[in-house]
Write a protein that holds these residues in place. Structure first.
Motif, PDB file in Angstrom:
ATOM      1  N   LYS A   1       1.330   4.226   2.838  1.00 21.84           N
ATOM      2  CA  LYS A   1       2.323   3.154   2.960  1.00 21.84           C
ATOM      3  C   LYS A   1       1.663   1.777   2.820  1.00 21.84           C
ATOM      4  N   ILE A   2       0.457   1.644   3.377  1.00 25.03           N
ATOM      5  CA  ILE A   2      -0.255   0.372   3.259  1.00 25.03           C
ATOM      6  C   ILE A   2      -0.607   0.094   1.807  1.00 25.03           C
ATOM      7  N   LEU A   3      -1.047   1.123   1.085  1.00 28.72           N
ATOM      8  CA  LEU A   3      -1.383   0.948  -0.324  1.00 28.72           C
ATOM      9  C   LEU A   3      -0.138   0.621  -1.143  1.00 28.72           C
ATOM     10  N   GLU A   4       0.977   1.275  -0.831  1.00 28.19           N
ATOM     11  CA  GLU A   4       2.220   0.991  -1.542  1.00 28.19           C
ATOM     12  C   GLU A   4       2.683  -0.441  -1.291  1.00 28.19           C
ATOM     13  N   THR A   5       2.565  -0.899  -0.035  1.00 25.41           N
ATOM     14  CA  THR A   5       2.955  -2.267   0.303  1.00 25.41           C
ATOM     15  C   THR A   5       2.084  -3.275  -0.441  1.00 25.41           C
ATOM     16  N   HIS A   6       0.779  -3.011  -0.475  1.00 21.84           N
ATOM     17  CA  HIS A   6      -0.136  -3.913  -1.180  1.00 21.84           C
ATOM     18  C   HIS A   6       0.216  -3.988  -2.657  1.00 21.84           C
ATOM     19  N   SER A   7       0.475  -2.853  -3.265  1.00 17.16           N
ATOM     20  CA  SER A   7       0.784  -2.827  -4.695  1.00 17.16           C
ATOM     21  C   SER A   7       2.087  -3.554  -5.003  1.00 17.16           C
ATOM     22  N   SER A   8       3.093  -3.366  -4.126  1.00 15.17           N
ATOM     23  CA  SER A   8       4.376  -4.025  -4.363  1.00 15.17           C
ATOM     24  C   SER A   8       4.282  -5.536  -4.176  1.00 15.17           C
ATOM     25  N   GLU A   9       3.409  -5.981  -3.272  1.00 15.18           N
ATOM     26  CA  GLU A   9       3.270  -7.415  -3.003  1.00 15.18           C
ATOM     27  C   GLU A   9       2.404  -8.119  -4.035  1.00 15.18           C
ATOM     28  N   THR A  10       1.384  -7.427  -4.540  1.00 14.89           N
ATOM     29  CA  THR A  10       0.438  -8.064  -5.466  1.00 14.89           C
ATOM     30  C   THR A  10       0.638  -7.636  -6.912  1.00 14.89           C
TER      31      THR A  10
ATOM     32  N   PRO B   1      -5.637  -2.384  -4.990  1.00 16.43           N
ATOM     33  CA  PRO B   1      -6.794  -3.115  -4.458  1.00 16.43           C
ATOM     34  C   PRO B   1      -8.040  -2.871  -5.297  1.00 16.43           C
ATOM     35  N   ARG B   2      -8.818  -3.921  -5.482  1.00 14.89           N
ATOM     36  CA  ARG B   2     -10.090  -3.819  -6.207  1.00 14.89           C
ATOM     37  C   ARG B   2     -11.276  -3.759  -5.261  1.00 14.89           C
ATOM     38  N   SER B   3     -11.050  -4.061  -3.998  1.00 14.24           N
ATOM     39  CA  SER B   3     -12.116  -3.987  -2.997  1.00 14.24           C
ATOM     40  C   SER B   3     -11.488  -3.645  -1.645  1.00 14.24           C
ATOM     41  N   VAL B   4     -12.091  -2.677  -0.952  1.00 13.77           N
ATOM     42  CA  VAL B   4     -11.541  -2.200   0.320  1.00 13.77           C
ATOM     43  C   VAL B   4     -12.663  -2.039   1.336  1.00 13.77           C
ATOM     44  N   LEU B   5     -12.442  -2.530   2.548  1.00  8.85           N
ATOM     45  CA  LEU B   5     -13.323  -2.259   3.677  1.00  8.85           C
ATOM     46  C   LEU B   5     -12.666  -1.191   4.530  1.00  8.85           C
ATOM     47  N   MET B   6     -13.376  -0.093   4.768  1.00 13.34           N
ATOM     48  CA  MET B   6     -12.850   1.016   5.576  1.00 13.34           C
ATOM     49  C   MET B   6     -13.749   1.222   6.785  1.00 13.34           C
ATOM     50  N   LEU B   7     -13.206   0.959   7.981  1.00 14.09           N
ATOM     51  CA  LEU B   7     -13.962   1.141   9.219  1.00 14.09           C
ATOM     52  C   LEU B   7     -13.582   2.461   9.873  1.00 14.09           C
ATOM     53  N   VAL B   8     -14.594   3.224  10.258  1.00 13.06           N
ATOM     54  CA  VAL B   8     -14.393   4.501  10.947  1.00 13.06           C
ATOM     55  C   VAL B   8     -15.187   4.465  12.244  1.00 13.06           C
TER      56      VAL B   8
END
Length: 250
Positions: free
Chosen positions: A182-191, A195-202
């Protein structure tokens, strides 16, 4: 063909050669001889197919047969991984390279069990970088991820603030965490673009503390859920990177 790593500062396609541990591995472990072919890469996308000419002191001289270049992956994925117990960090580094992470940033969180001083920190970083090199050699990855020195979360964000990310994410057990899709879909619809760069914290065993999660939110990280089943640390890292790879690298 066997693959060998030549650091960018030693990369010279005009007079290619294996040095140090790579020369030792080719000569003493693999027993490679003059006339045999191999592949060398510099971790920055460049690759050579070469033929062994012969030893030259501690080096192994090569003759270039073919030169190629691999373009960067479509998305720069940085894994910020809280250091887990035991040897699980070694597994995470290995799999992160195979899946396509561009950088790996070990994090000393409040719940990190492993105690590190300045000397052991440098040793760990060196060991993890060597594991990344071996993984890149085995999986055919010509872009070698950099393994950073372990840092505490505030220090990590101080350095990360200098970098630009299209998306910042943090795995979370909190009830308000959203699904990554859902976050990726929201980003794509807004921009209008992925995304070309992603920070993923675990996080570590037991997850990040509420204070750490609040700090991550302050720095723009969106909490994501990894589903109803609580995953082990190494599983969570592989899970997140696999989804990001599928959605953003292909």
């Amino acid at each position: 063909m066997h693959r060998f790593y030549v650091s960018p500062e030693n990369w010279d396609p005009r007079v290619p050669a294996l040095q140090g541990s790579e020369a030792h591995h080719a000569r003493q472990v693999l027993r490679m001889k003059a006339g045999e072919r191999l592949v060398v890469f510099d971790g920055h996308g460049r690759e050579l197919t070469a033929e062994i000419v012969g030893p030259d002191g501690d080096e192994i001289r090569l003759r270039k047969l073919h030169e190629g270049e691999t373009p960067p992956l479509r998305c720069r994925i940085v894994l910020g991984q809280a250091i887990p117990k035991g040897k699980n960090m070694e597994l995470i580094v290995q799999k992160a390279v195979e899946i396509g992470a561009a950088e790996i940033a070990p994090i000393i969180s409040d719940r990190t069990v492993v105690q590190l001083d300045s000397e052991s920190t440098a040793q760990k970083q060196s060991k993890w970088q060597k594991i990344a090199i071996e993984a890149a050699k085995q999986c055919g990855q010509n872009w070698l991820p950099r393994v950073h020195a372990p840092k505490k979360l505030p220090e990590f964000f101080s350095s990360a603030s200098e970098q630009s990310f299209d998306l910042r994410l943090i795995g979370s057990l909190q009830p308000d965490a959203r699904h990554l899709k859902k976050i990726l879909e929201t980003h794509s619809s807004e921009t209008g673009d992925r995304p070309r760069s992603v920070l993923m914290l675990v996080g570590p065993e037991g997850d990040f503390t509420p204070a750490e999660l609040a700090l991550a939110r302050h720095h723009g990280c969106q909490p994501i859920t990894l589903g109803p089943i609580i995953l082990r640390v190494e599983t969570a890292a592989i899970y997140c990177l696999s989804i990001l790879s599928y959605e953003l690298l292909i």
